[in-house]
Design a protein around this motif. Structure first.
Motif, PDB file in Angstrom:
ATOM      1  N   TYR A 298      -6.673  -0.022   1.041  1.00 36.43           N
ATOM      2  CA  TYR A 298      -6.476   1.422   0.916  1.00 36.43           C
ATOM      3  C   TYR A 298      -5.559   1.739  -0.275  1.00 36.43           C
ATOM      4  N   VAL A 299      -5.939   2.761  -1.037  1.00 38.12           N
ATOM      5  CA  VAL A 299      -5.119   3.266  -2.140  1.00 38.12           C
ATOM      6  C   VAL A 299      -5.093   4.794  -2.044  1.00 38.12           C
ATOM      7  N   PRO A 300      -3.919   5.426  -2.000  1.00 38.27           N
ATOM      8  CA  PRO A 300      -3.864   6.885  -1.921  1.00 38.27           C
ATOM      9  C   PRO A 300      -4.509   7.534  -3.140  1.00 38.27           C
ATOM     10  N   ALA A 301      -5.332   8.537  -2.913  1.00 40.99           N
ATOM     11  CA  ALA A 301      -6.032   9.188  -4.022  1.00 40.99           C
ATOM     12  C   ALA A 301      -5.097   9.999  -4.902  1.00 40.99           C
ATOM     13  N   ASN A 302      -3.892  10.308  -4.435  1.00 39.91           N
ATOM     14  CA  ASN A 302      -2.946  11.056  -5.258  1.00 39.91           C
ATOM     15  C   ASN A 302      -2.037  10.135  -6.074  1.00 39.91           C
ATOM     16  N   LYS A 303      -2.420   8.855  -6.145  1.00 39.54           N
ATOM     17  CA  LYS A 303      -1.668   7.913  -6.989  1.00 39.54           C
ATOM     18  C   LYS A 303      -2.639   7.214  -7.938  1.00 39.54           C
ATOM     19  N   PRO A 304      -3.199   7.952  -8.897  1.00 36.99           N
ATOM     20  CA  PRO A 304      -4.212   7.380  -9.798  1.00 36.99           C
ATOM     21  C   PRO A 304      -3.703   6.222 -10.645  1.00 36.99           C
TER      22      PRO A 304
ATOM     23  N   LEU B 117      -2.446   3.704  -9.592  1.00 40.90           N
ATOM     24  CA  LEU B 117      -2.697   2.463  -8.862  1.00 40.90           C
ATOM     25  C   LEU B 117      -4.167   2.042  -8.865  1.00 40.90           C
ATOM     26  N   PHE B 118      -5.056   2.937  -9.297  1.00 41.62           N
ATOM     27  CA  PHE B 118      -6.490   2.666  -9.169  1.00 41.62           C
ATOM     28  C   PHE B 118      -6.907   1.402  -9.922  1.00 41.62           C
ATOM     29  N   ASP B 119      -6.570   1.338 -11.208  1.00 39.82           N
ATOM     30  CA  ASP B 119      -6.997   0.188 -12.014  1.00 39.82           C
ATOM     31  C   ASP B 119      -6.411  -1.117 -11.490  1.00 39.82           C
ATOM     32  N   LYS B 120      -5.144  -1.078 -11.116  1.00 39.68           N
ATOM     33  CA  LYS B 120      -4.497  -2.286 -10.596  1.00 39.68           C
ATOM     34  C   LYS B 120      -5.184  -2.760  -9.327  1.00 39.68           C
ATOM     35  N   ALA B 121      -5.539  -1.822  -8.455  1.00 39.15           N
ATOM     36  CA  ALA B 121      -6.197  -2.191  -7.201  1.00 39.15           C
ATOM     37  C   ALA B 121      -7.555  -2.820  -7.454  1.00 39.15           C
ATOM     38  N   VAL B 122      -8.324  -2.240  -8.365  1.00 34.28           N
ATOM     39  CA  VAL B 122      -9.666  -2.754  -8.651  1.00 34.28           C
ATOM     40  C   VAL B 122      -9.595  -4.138  -9.293  1.00 34.28           C
ATOM     41  N   ARG B 123      -8.542  -4.401 -10.040  1.00 35.33           N
ATOM     42  CA  ARG B 123      -8.393  -5.718 -10.682  1.00 35.33           C
ATOM     43  C   ARG B 123      -7.774  -6.749  -9.748  1.00 35.33           C
ATOM     44  N   GLY B 124      -7.364  -6.361  -8.569  1.00 34.77           N
ATOM     45  CA  GLY B 124      -6.694  -7.258  -7.640  1.00 34.77           C
ATOM     46  C   GLY B 124      -7.653  -8.130  -6.857  1.00 34.77           C
ATOM     47  N   ALA B 125      -7.137  -8.719  -5.772  1.00 36.52           N
ATOM     48  CA  ALA B 125      -7.892  -9.715  -4.999  1.00 36.52           C
ATOM     49  C   ALA B 125      -8.816  -9.108  -3.964  1.00 36.52           C
ATOM     50  N   ALA B 126      -8.701  -7.814  -3.696  1.00 37.64           N
ATOM     51  CA  ALA B 126      -9.536  -7.199  -2.662  1.00 37.64           C
ATOM     52  C   ALA B 126     -10.994  -7.151  -3.083  1.00 37.64           C
TER      53      ALA B 126
ATOM     54  N   ILE C 186     -10.546   1.164  -1.080  1.00 34.24           N
ATOM     55  CA  ILE C 186     -10.825   2.454  -0.448  1.00 34.24           C
ATOM     56  C   ILE C 186      -9.839   3.474  -1.022  1.00 34.24           C
ATOM     57  N   ILE C 187     -10.331   4.363  -1.862  1.00 36.92           N
ATOM     58  CA  ILE C 187      -9.482   5.426  -2.388  1.00 36.92           C
ATOM     59  C   ILE C 187      -9.472   6.544  -1.351  1.00 36.92           C
ATOM     60  N   ASP C 188      -8.283   6.825  -0.840  1.00 32.85           N
ATOM     61  CA  ASP C 188      -8.140   7.642   0.363  1.00 32.85           C
ATOM     62  C   ASP C 188      -7.844   9.095   0.025  1.00 32.85           C
ATOM     63  N   LEU C 189      -8.833   9.967   0.304  1.00 34.12           N
ATOM     64  CA  LEU C 189      -8.651  11.404   0.152  1.00 34.12           C
ATOM     65  C   LEU C 189      -8.264  12.070   1.468  1.00 34.12           C
ATOM     66  N   GLU C 190      -8.117  11.270   2.522  1.00 34.72           N
ATOM     67  CA  GLU C 190      -7.827  11.857   3.826  1.00 34.72           C
ATOM     68  C   GLU C 190      -6.326  11.895   4.091  1.00 34.72           C
TER      69      GLU C 190
ATOM     70  N   PHE D 103     -15.674  -9.465  14.059  1.00 34.28           N
ATOM     71  CA  PHE D 103     -15.496  -8.629  12.877  1.00 34.28           C
ATOM     72  C   PHE D 103     -15.702  -9.492  11.623  1.00 34.28           C
ATOM     73  N   ARG D 104     -16.192  -8.867  10.563  1.00 34.97           N
ATOM     74  CA  ARG D 104     -16.420  -9.609   9.324  1.00 34.97           C
ATOM     75  C   ARG D 104     -15.830  -8.896   8.116  1.00 34.97           C
ATOM     76  N   GLY D 105     -14.765  -8.165   8.352  1.00 38.79           N
ATOM     77  CA  GLY D 105     -14.016  -7.499   7.305  1.00 38.79           C
ATOM     78  C   GLY D 105     -12.777  -6.916   7.942  1.00 38.79           C
ATOM     79  N   ARG D 106     -11.788  -6.571   7.104  1.00 41.31           N
ATOM     80  CA  ARG D 106     -10.591  -5.927   7.635  1.00 41.31           C
ATOM     81  C   ARG D 106      -9.968  -5.070   6.546  1.00 41.31           C
ATOM     82  N   THR D 107      -9.393  -3.942   6.961  1.00 46.49           N
ATOM     83  CA  THR D 107      -8.708  -3.077   6.021  1.00 46.49           C
ATOM     84  C   THR D 107      -7.259  -3.525   5.850  1.00 46.49           C
ATOM     85  N   ALA D 108      -6.715  -3.218   4.679  1.00 49.26           N
ATOM     86  CA  ALA D 108      -5.337  -3.577   4.350  1.00 49.26           C
ATOM     87  C   ALA D 108      -4.617  -2.348   3.809  1.00 49.26           C
TER      88      ALA D 108
END
Length: 275
Positions: free
Chosen positions: A11-17, A19-28, A32-36, A209-214
């Protein structure tokens, strides 16, 4: 990476752009960019605009990009992804109505490849899961466990853990019965307790289960490790499939003299598919 093969969803908060690039380049495997819940109401318009701009400028990536939206603001949230660039939409507090509406809006935006994951967060969605599983685009379900337990008025404790496991197992069963991808396990809000996270992740894998959120990047390697078959598991699975094929699909025994039939081999094939 296909949507069915993602192990970890960060999960990455959508109001912290920032962090987007760093998250996509990470190990996940998936972000999930969270607008909720992660975005205060006053910040939602800016978050949507930043997300739309980032999606338009982001090059192709092997990391899956999911957007968590809320039914209350579905029209506005999906406008932010109208330009494409996402793997799928995670619908919070899902229902038959919200999943059907999401499918219709994505079709209107000409996004035929975008998939849906429903988050089970209410008693209503838990009961409606078999019907929701038949909705267009739905690939699987996850569990928003904090919201679900609050809606059910269940307090998390040692004495209620067995009944919470029963709720989780219901989701596993309904996904399997509908022929969907195995569901995504809930995360832990205590992201500093990594030893505990190792234990619960292993239990969730055993439960089906075959996945988990972080919630934190430090949880991601634990999820990936738990959902990656070991070399011994792979070797054993390959040998079982080999023996079964030599027997031309009939019952046989493995190298230790244990009975092997189609049910045993089905499990071996699932290990190989994940590997």
């Amino acid at each position: 990476m296909t949507p069915t093969s993602a192990r970890s969803f960060l999960y990455v908060p959508a109001n912290k752009p920032e962090l987007f690039d760093k998250a996509v380049r990470g190990a996940a495997d998936a972000v999930i960019i969270d607008l909720e819940d992660a975005v205060p109401l006053a910040d939602k318009d800016r978050a949507r605009a930043d997300l739309a701009g980032w999606l338009a400028s982001t090059p192709s990536t092997d990391t899956q990009i999911w957007i968590r939206i809320t039914p209350e603001f579905m029209t506005q949230d999906l406008e932010a992804v109208a330009g494409g660039g996402v793997t799928g939409i995670m619908v919070a507090k899902c229902s038959v109505e919200s999943l059907t509406r999401a499918d219709r809006l994505l079709t209107e935006h000409n996004l035929p490849e975008v998939e849906l994951i429903g988050l089970i967060e209410t008693a209503h969605s838990l009961r409606a899961l078999p019907e929701m599983a038949r909705c267009n685009r739905v690939r699987t379900f996850g569990i928003g466990e904090v919201d679900l337990l609050a809606d059910l008025r269940i307090t998390r404790s040692e004495s209620t853990e067995a009944m919470i496991d029963a709720l989780r197992l219901n989701v596993v069963i309904d996904c399997a019965a509908a022929g969907l991808v195995a569901p995504i396990a809930p995360t832990s809000t205590d992201f500093r307790d990594l030893d505990g996270f190792v234990g619960t992740t292993a239990r969730f894998v055993q439960m089906g289960f075959r996945g988990r959120t972080a919630l934190h990047p430090s949880q991601v390697p634990i999820i990936n490790a738990a959902l990656t078959p070991s070399s011994d598991d792979i070797t054993t699975a390959r040998r079982l499939v080999e023996l079964y094929e030599v027997s031309r699909g009939g019952p046989t025994v493995d190298d230790n003299g244990r009975f092997v039939d189609e049910a045993v081999v089905r499990g071996a094939r699932e290990i190989l598919a994940r590997a």
